[in-house]
Design an enzyme around this catalytic site. Structure first.
Site, PDB file in Angstrom:
ATOM      1  CB  SER A  57      -1.025   0.252   1.341  1.00 55.69           C
ATOM      2  OG  SER A  57      -0.236   0.311   2.438  1.00 55.69           O
ATOM      3  CE  LYS A 101      -2.547   1.813   5.142  1.00 59.60           C
ATOM      4  NZ  LYS A 101      -2.443   1.008   3.864  1.00 59.60           N
TER       5      LYS A 101
END
Length: 198
Positions: A57, A101
């Site tokens: 990701s 993230k």
């Protein structure tokens, strides 16, 4: 015959006396050592927590399995800002693995994904076309979200292969879920290490 006096073959060695000066020097070295260990411990606790990035990701910034260092002290003083990469536990779940993230919107911002592009406070983010792929799934951000105090919206850099704030099971990241700021990546087999720039 004259008797020769036996020479004393066993000489008494001089006794070493511990002087106040010696004691002072010993305690000085001991104090310096304890202080050095303390600061090393604080430094490791504050800046040296290791977290493994799981999944693709965050590519190309971070590779799957790449170990990063997390600064746990900075967000005790400051708040995360747009562009920071953070490590957090979704919904504060201690049994989950750490998620890594990028913060794309912070407290007070309005967030929405329209036609695959990120809009913050009604404006399309400038770097969307140049850096990030058009998002196939808007998730919960299909409708405008207003972030409250201590709330952050996060996305992976590889946006079409990321479970992030768009997903209902992660959603908005709150301050109490955040472990700290990711600031350094260690070199792995197929990826380079170094400081992480926004």
């Amino acid at each position: 015959m004259f008797r020769k006096k036996k020479r004393n073959l066993y000489l008494n060695p001089k006794k070493k006396i511990i002087t106040p000066k010696m004691l002072h020097e010993i305690f000085s070295w001991l104090f310096v050592t304890v202080i050095a260990i303390f600061f090393a411990f604080v430094f490791v606790i504050a800046f040296g927590m290791q977290v493994t990035n799981i999944g693709d990701s965050m590519t190309p910034t971070l590779a799957n399995g790449q170990v990063v260092l997390v600064n746990r002290l900075e967000f005790k003083i400051l708040r995360p800002s747009t562009g920071d990469i953070i490590a957090f536990l979704p919904n504060g779940n201690a049994n989950s693995h750490y998620y890594v993230k990028r913060v794309v919107a912070s407290s007070g911002d309005k967030v929405q994904i329209i036609d695959g592009y990120l809009y913050v406070n009604g404006e399309k983010t400038e770097d969307t076309d140049e850096i990030y792929d058009k998002m196939e799934d808007a998730g919960i951000a299909a409708n405008e979200i207003k972030l409250g105090s201590g709330e952050y919206f996060v996305l992976g850099d590889n946006r079409n292969s990321s479970e992030d704030s768009r997903s209902a099971n992660i959603g908005i990241v709150k301050t109490n879920m955040i472990i700290g700021k990711v600031w350094f990546k260690l070199a792995g087999n197929d990826n380079s290490g170094g400081f992480i720039l926004e």
